[in-house]
Write an enzyme that holds these catalytic residues in place. Structure first.
Site, mmCIF file in Angstrom:
data_model
loop_
_atom_site.group_PDB
_atom_site.id
_atom_site.type_symbol
_atom_site.label_atom_id
_atom_site.label_comp_id
_atom_site.label_asym_id
_atom_site.label_seq_id
_atom_site.Cartn_x
_atom_site.Cartn_y
_atom_site.Cartn_z
ATOM 1 N N ASN A 145 29.196 86.206 62.302
ATOM 2 C CA ASN A 145 29.422 87.097 63.449
ATOM 3 C C ASN A 145 30.009 86.268 64.587
ATOM 4 O O ASN A 145 29.296 85.504 65.230
ATOM 5 C CB ASN A 145 28.079 87.725 63.868
ATOM 6 C CG ASN A 145 28.199 88.549 65.143
ATOM 7 O OD1 ASN A 145 29.309 88.876 65.580
ATOM 8 N ND2 ASN A 145 27.064 88.885 65.746
ATOM 9 N N LYS B 97 31.124 87.289 67.379
ATOM 10 C CA LYS B 97 30.887 87.875 68.707
ATOM 11 C C LYS B 97 32.213 87.894 69.496
ATOM 12 O O LYS B 97 33.249 88.151 68.913
ATOM 13 C CB LYS B 97 29.780 87.108 69.424
ATOM 14 C CG LYS B 97 28.556 86.893 68.532
ATOM 15 C CD LYS B 97 27.373 86.357 69.248
ATOM 16 C CE LYS B 97 26.269 86.097 68.233
ATOM 17 N NZ LYS B 97 24.997 85.832 68.832
ATOM 18 N N HIS C 162 23.071 95.356 66.519
ATOM 19 C CA HIS C 162 22.888 93.929 66.818
ATOM 20 C C HIS C 162 22.130 93.810 68.143
ATOM 21 O O HIS C 162 22.298 94.630 69.043
ATOM 22 C CB HIS C 162 24.244 93.222 66.913
ATOM 23 C CG HIS C 162 24.104 91.737 67.035
ATOM 24 N ND1 HIS C 162 23.859 91.129 68.244
ATOM 25 C CD2 HIS C 162 24.120 90.762 66.101
ATOM 26 C CE1 HIS C 162 23.751 89.815 68.035
ATOM 27 N NE2 HIS C 162 23.911 89.573 66.744
ATOM 28 N N GLU D 130 22.490 92.111 70.699
ATOM 29 C CA GLU D 130 23.288 92.120 71.939
ATOM 30 C C GLU D 130 23.766 93.534 72.285
ATOM 31 O O GLU D 130 23.906 93.880 73.459
ATOM 32 C CB GLU D 130 24.446 91.115 71.810
ATOM 33 C CG GLU D 130 23.922 89.690 71.898
ATOM 34 C CD GLU D 130 24.583 88.706 70.963
ATOM 35 O OE1 GLU D 130 25.735 88.911 70.569
ATOM 36 O OE2 GLU D 130 23.920 87.693 70.622
ATOM 37 N N GLU E 175 16.725 90.016 62.486
ATOM 38 C CA GLU E 175 17.120 88.989 63.440
ATOM 39 C C GLU E 175 16.156 89.008 64.623
ATOM 40 O O GLU E 175 16.345 89.790 65.572
ATOM 41 C CB GLU E 175 18.533 89.273 63.952
ATOM 42 C CG GLU E 175 19.573 89.302 62.860
ATOM 43 C CD GLU E 175 20.960 89.020 63.413
ATOM 44 O OE1 GLU E 175 21.477 87.947 63.150
ATOM 45 O OE2 GLU E 175 21.484 89.862 64.158
ATOM 46 N N GLY F 142 20.787 82.579 69.008
ATOM 47 C CA GLY F 142 21.513 81.741 69.967
ATOM 48 C C GLY F 142 20.619 80.800 70.753
ATOM 49 O O GLY F 142 21.046 80.220 71.752
ATOM 50 N N SER G 220 19.844 81.530 64.713
ATOM 51 C CA SER G 220 20.040 80.072 64.731
ATOM 52 C C SER G 220 20.059 79.455 63.334
ATOM 53 O O SER G 220 19.466 78.409 63.104
ATOM 54 C CB SER G 220 18.973 79.409 65.620
ATOM 55 O OG SER G 220 19.105 79.855 66.955
ATOM 56 N N GLY H 53 25.605 83.453 63.785
ATOM 57 C CA GLY H 53 26.434 83.581 64.988
ATOM 58 C C GLY H 53 27.120 82.258 65.278
ATOM 59 O O GLY H 53 28.153 81.923 64.701
ATOM 60 N N GLY H 54 26.503 81.452 66.153
ATOM 61 C CA GLY H 54 27.110 80.210 66.649
ATOM 62 C C GLY H 54 27.723 79.332 65.569
ATOM 63 O O GLY H 54 28.875 78.897 65.694
#
Ligand code: PEP
Length: 259
Positions: free
Chosen positions: A11, A13, A98, A100, A170, A176, A216, A237-238
């Site tokens: 993802n 983002k 999600h 966010e 999640e 994150g 993470s 993500g990251g």
């Protein structure tokens, strides 16, 4: 469509526009060779889908999704993307709910349900994201939150459509933050998610619905998470922004994911 486990979702983002997406694909394709025993899906910004597709034209194993949709099919909804538009652009998967979207943009459980319904209605695979906030976990409410988000999130689907969905657990406090759930904590919630799915579609169908973990995930914890009971894959993500890190992650779990 058949989704092979383990499932690896990246993802991006609001990162990697078309230029960076092309660069990413070129490096990633060198580092991660096609592997039949897994599913790799990217969720770039919608604006990068076309460039991604073109750069990955020789790699049909690199699948595409979008990060969110609005439930209406078309019309005067400035800034929004619909399921038919996502499908036309080459997406096969769509994230819904999600954290966010829920906590920055205010998507309610009911909004998420309508989105999941619209995604499945278009023949795309909804990836329903659920997970508790830190204070909800500390109050002992994690299970209740996941149950509510799953039951409402899947409420517009019939049994067949639920059987074709994916659930991503999640925990919001792990997204994150560099904090990852211990594999036994992830397994405990995944077991609950499986139980909820069994209640909705029966044991046999529930067994084949991928339940993936996000929060993470990095090259140094992927093996541990992937070997945890009931964890069928990951949403990243990251670490999915870096071709090397994500290739390492996507090669986990077999020893032969990269060759
Ligand atoms: C996510 O956005 O779904 C996610 C899990 O992010 P990160 O890997 O950066 O925690």
């Amino acid at each position: 469509m058949i989704v092979r486990a383990p499932f690896f979702g990246g993802n991006w983002k609001m990162n990697h526009g078309p230029t960076e997406a092309r660069r990413f694909v070129e490096s990633f394709a060198e580092l991660h060779r096609t592997a039949e025993d897994r599913t790799v899906v990217f969720f770039p910004p919608a604006l990068s889908l076309a460039e991604f597709r073109e750069a990955a034209s020789g790699r049909p194993d690199l699948l595409l999704g979008v990060q969110d949709i609005y439930w209406e099919k078309q019309g005067a909804f400035t800034g929004a993307v619909s399921a038919p538009l996502a499908k036309d652009a080459g997406a096969q998967f769509v994230l819904a709910g999600h954290s966010e979207r829920r906590h920055v943009f205010g998507d309610s459980d009911e909004d998420v349900a309508r989105k999941v319904g619209a995604i499945a209605g278009e023949g795309l695979v909804p990836v329903l994201c659920v997970g508790e906030l830190l204070d909800e976990r500390e109050r002992g409410e994690a299970d209740a939150v996941v149950r509510r988000q799953m039951e409402i999130g899947l409420s517009e689907l019939d049994r067949e459509a639920i059987a074709s969905a994916i659930v991503a657990y999640e925990p919001v406090w792990a997204i994150g933050t560099g904090r990852t759930a211990r594999s036994e904590d992830a397994s405990a919630v995944h077991r609950l998610a499986r139980e909820i799915l069994s209640g909705l579609v029966g044991n046999a169908a529930a067994r084949s619905i991928p339940i993936i973990y996000g929060g993470s995930v990095k090259p140094n914890n992927i093996e541990d998470l992937l070997s945890a009971e009931e964890v069928d894959g990951v949403l990243v993500g990251g670490a999915s922004l870096d071709p090397e890190a994500f290739a390492q992650i996507c090669g986990a779990g077999s020893g032969s994911g990269q060759h």
